[in-house]
Design a protein around this motif. Sequence first.
Motif, mmCIF file in Angstrom:
data_model
loop_
_atom_site.group_PDB
_atom_site.id
_atom_site.type_symbol
_atom_site.label_atom_id
_atom_site.label_comp_id
_atom_site.label_asym_id
_atom_site.label_seq_id
_atom_site.Cartn_x
_atom_site.Cartn_y
_atom_site.Cartn_z
ATOM 1 N N UNK A 1 12.480 3.829 2.806
ATOM 2 C CA UNK A 1 11.174 3.968 3.123
ATOM 3 C C UNK A 1 10.544 3.859 1.946
ATOM 4 N N UNK A 2 10.897 4.895 0.884
ATOM 5 C CA UNK A 2 10.255 5.043 -0.393
ATOM 6 C C UNK A 2 10.450 3.762 -1.256
ATOM 7 N N UNK A 3 11.603 2.726 -1.182
ATOM 8 C CA UNK A 3 11.762 1.722 -1.802
ATOM 9 C C UNK A 3 10.582 0.559 -1.443
ATOM 10 N N UNK A 4 10.431 0.782 -0.056
ATOM 11 C CA UNK A 4 9.495 -0.209 0.437
ATOM 12 C C UNK A 4 8.299 -0.036 -0.075
ATOM 13 N N UNK A 5 7.610 1.448 -0.035
ATOM 14 C CA UNK A 5 6.502 1.723 -0.710
ATOM 15 C C UNK A 5 6.229 1.518 -2.114
ATOM 16 N N UNK A 6 7.620 1.646 -2.976
ATOM 17 C CA UNK A 6 7.397 1.680 -4.456
ATOM 18 C C UNK A 6 7.411 0.073 -4.995
ATOM 19 N N UNK A 7 8.009 -0.649 -3.839
ATOM 20 C CA UNK A 7 8.154 -1.942 -4.258
ATOM 21 C C UNK A 7 6.927 -2.995 -3.714
ATOM 22 N N UNK A 8 5.994 -2.427 -3.151
ATOM 23 C CA UNK A 8 5.046 -3.088 -2.602
ATOM 24 C C UNK A 8 3.755 -3.555 -3.508
ATOM 25 N N UNK A 9 4.008 -3.133 -4.807
ATOM 26 C CA UNK A 9 3.037 -3.816 -5.932
ATOM 27 C C UNK A 9 1.592 -3.244 -5.592
ATOM 28 N N UNK A 10 1.708 -1.786 -5.064
ATOM 29 C CA UNK A 10 0.560 -1.337 -4.963
ATOM 30 C C UNK A 10 -0.011 -1.408 -3.601
ATOM 31 N N UNK A 11 0.366 -1.958 -2.654
ATOM 32 C CA UNK A 11 -0.012 -2.190 -1.527
ATOM 33 C C UNK A 11 -0.049 -0.757 -0.628
ATOM 34 N N UNK A 12 0.897 -0.200 -0.848
ATOM 35 C CA UNK A 12 1.086 0.868 -0.148
ATOM 36 C C UNK A 12 1.558 2.007 -1.610
ATOM 37 N N UNK A 13 1.244 3.305 -1.181
ATOM 38 C CA UNK A 13 1.541 4.473 -2.166
ATOM 39 C C UNK A 13 1.676 5.525 -1.905
ATOM 40 N N UNK A 14 2.605 6.082 -2.453
ATOM 41 C CA UNK A 14 2.997 7.648 -2.069
ATOM 42 C C UNK A 14 2.561 8.474 -3.262
ATOM 43 N N UNK A 15 1.460 9.352 -2.831
ATOM 44 C CA UNK A 15 1.217 10.156 -4.068
ATOM 45 C C UNK A 15 1.737 11.306 -4.579
ATOM 46 N N UNK A 16 3.035 11.656 -4.064
ATOM 47 C CA UNK A 16 3.626 12.958 -4.531
ATOM 48 C C UNK A 16 4.683 12.573 -5.899
#
Length: 361
Positions: free
Chosen positions: A274-289
């Motif tokens: 899941x973190x890989x999907x967030x981090x590789x989304x080119x900013x579309x999704x973001x985890x703030x932690x």
Amino acid sequence: MSRVWNFSAGPAALPQSVLEQAQRELLDWNGSGASVMELSHRGKLFMGLAAQAEADIRELADIPADYAVLFLQGGATQHFAQIPMNLAGEGDTADYIVTGHWGEKAASEAAPYVKVKIAAHSRDEGYMRLPERASWQLDPRAAFVHYTPNETIHGVEFHAVPEVGDVPLVADMSSDIFSRPLDVRRFGLIYAGAQKNIGPSGLVVMIVRRDLLDRATRPMAKIFRYAEHAANDSMLNTPNTWGWYLAGLTFKWMKEQGGLAAMATHNDAKAAKLYEAIDSSNGYYRNPVALESRSRMNVPFTLHDSKLDPLFLQESEAAGLLALKGHKAVGGMRASLYNAVPLDAVKALVAFMQDFAARHG
């Protein structure tokens, strides 16, 4: 009936095989001709269930004999107050490490019963990272040190047990208990609401070093004193028999999966995907932690445009992805990845997120 992928923060997903067994046994448990909920907790059948559940949890977590295992009620919130009642005397202080909403609440609820000292916090960083260990101001005379290893709302997690010297370490493990191997001997007391990794809501599992049960604290009714519950095998009053039964089935399920080491491998794989999907989304999704503080159990994330939030929630629910709305304190989305959430659920979520981004980019 079609089962959904359940990402609820709690009450949360239970293993499907556990639910199926409970379904089969609902009307006739163990040949008794009655439901486990209908039988006396003092009867031979239920007493056997209770003993087996304790044996299984001791095996899972390698709990030594000098620790008591209690099956209690009240949710973790009740024990925010009850723990200082049992571990601290009049005028005692206790150190609290506050890394999110539940740490804040634990400290607040303890205040009437112990002098609470906030020994470290990350409030100034919005609880998006853990406080540096070197900054902690611990008192070697404190009655105990309390911390929350995993914060469900802010999505931060301790990835190692903090060293606090000889002062008993108390941990609210409601959201990460049994998600990885656990060295019980590092703690004075561990407690957890069951509704995330153990079973249904209404049950609290506590692991407490027996010498702490002997502390002379203050006058209180027997029902509040942990020593009384330990002396009565957690049956000082009528326990949550249904919750205890389901917890016992879940302990067996964890053993069948390979124990806590297997749970850790399983949970690490889900979180990484899941973190890989967030981090590789080119900013579309973001985890703030902060990277080093990210939780494996609770993954909050935001969309690049918050105006898309209602549509994301509507479409994800229609796709069979349940309970992705983030807590009101932080907004956005949150996926909880407790033990019973399978890797296939995370794969389905990632596929949906990628499709949503492609359609609404």
